[in-house]
Every structure is written in structure tokens, then in C-alpha cells.
Write a protein that holds these residues in place. Sequence first.
Motif, PDB file in Angstrom:
ATOM      1  N   ARG A  99       2.706  -1.696   8.683  1.00  0.00           N
ATOM      2  CA  ARG A  99       1.452  -1.191   8.125  1.00  0.00           C
ATOM      3  C   ARG A  99       0.616  -0.610   9.252  1.00  0.00           C
ATOM      4  O   ARG A  99       0.489  -1.205  10.322  1.00  0.00           O
TER       5      ARG A  99
ATOM      6  N   GLY B   5       1.011   4.870   4.015  1.00  0.00           N
ATOM      7  CA  GLY B   5       1.166   3.570   3.362  1.00  0.00           C
ATOM      8  C   GLY B   5       2.169   2.698   4.097  1.00  0.00           C
ATOM      9  O   GLY B   5       2.646   3.028   5.188  1.00  0.00           O
ATOM     10  N   ASP B   6       2.486   1.575   3.467  1.00  0.00           N
ATOM     11  CA  ASP B   6       3.425   0.630   4.056  1.00  0.00           C
ATOM     12  C   ASP B   6       4.821   1.246   4.160  1.00  0.00           C
ATOM     13  O   ASP B   6       5.258   1.983   3.277  1.00  0.00           O
TER      14      ASP B   6
ATOM     15  N   ARG C 149       0.837  -1.206   0.000  1.00  0.00           N
ATOM     16  CA  ARG C 149       0.000   0.000   0.000  1.00  0.00           C
ATOM     17  C   ARG C 149       0.867   1.250   0.000  1.00  0.00           C
ATOM     18  O   ARG C 149       1.782   1.372   0.814  1.00  0.00           O
TER      19      ARG C 149
END
Length: 97
Positions: free
Chosen positions: A59, A23-24, A10
Amino acid sequence: SSPAARAGMRGTKRTENGFIEIGDIIIKVEDHRIDTEADLFEALEDFKPGDRIKITVNRVDVAAPNTRELKLKEVVLVTELKGSSDAVQPKPYGPNK
């Protein structure tokens, strides 16, 4: 879609409300710990396009409403590395170009 997206990675994005959705965050590529962008590039030097590698990311877990605290969870993804077909070719320099 990119190999990273197909693996479930992500990206950071802005929502319709204007908020930033984190995001990640890559923390490991195979056995290489990633603390900086330089660490990521160094780790990727061990692999070539077409290799399947394991990437560990932090995450953001769903936070409770009305809280400022974020909870992170580790997620392991597997993706295939892709070569860059868009590499910029150096332009000739000097009078003999």
C-alpha cells in the motif's frame, strides 16, 4: 460493498483533481507469492467461495508533499471469497442452437 472493500482493500482511482491514486497491490495470497495476474488466478484455485483468506498487499504510504518518491508498506487483510453469480453462460453455437 464487496468483501474486498469490507476487508479494507483499496482500489486505484482518479481523484477530483485528475490525479491517479494508486490502490493496493496484491503480493501474496496465503502462502502464494503473487508476481503476475496468472499467479493470482493460480493461487485462488486452491480456495472456494466462502473461504476466508489472508491477502498481503503493498500500500502506498503517505508521501511527503512535493516529492516524486512513493513509500510502500505491507498490509495484511483477511477477506471472504465470494462466488460469481454473474458468470457468463456459453451461448450455443452452430445450426442446432
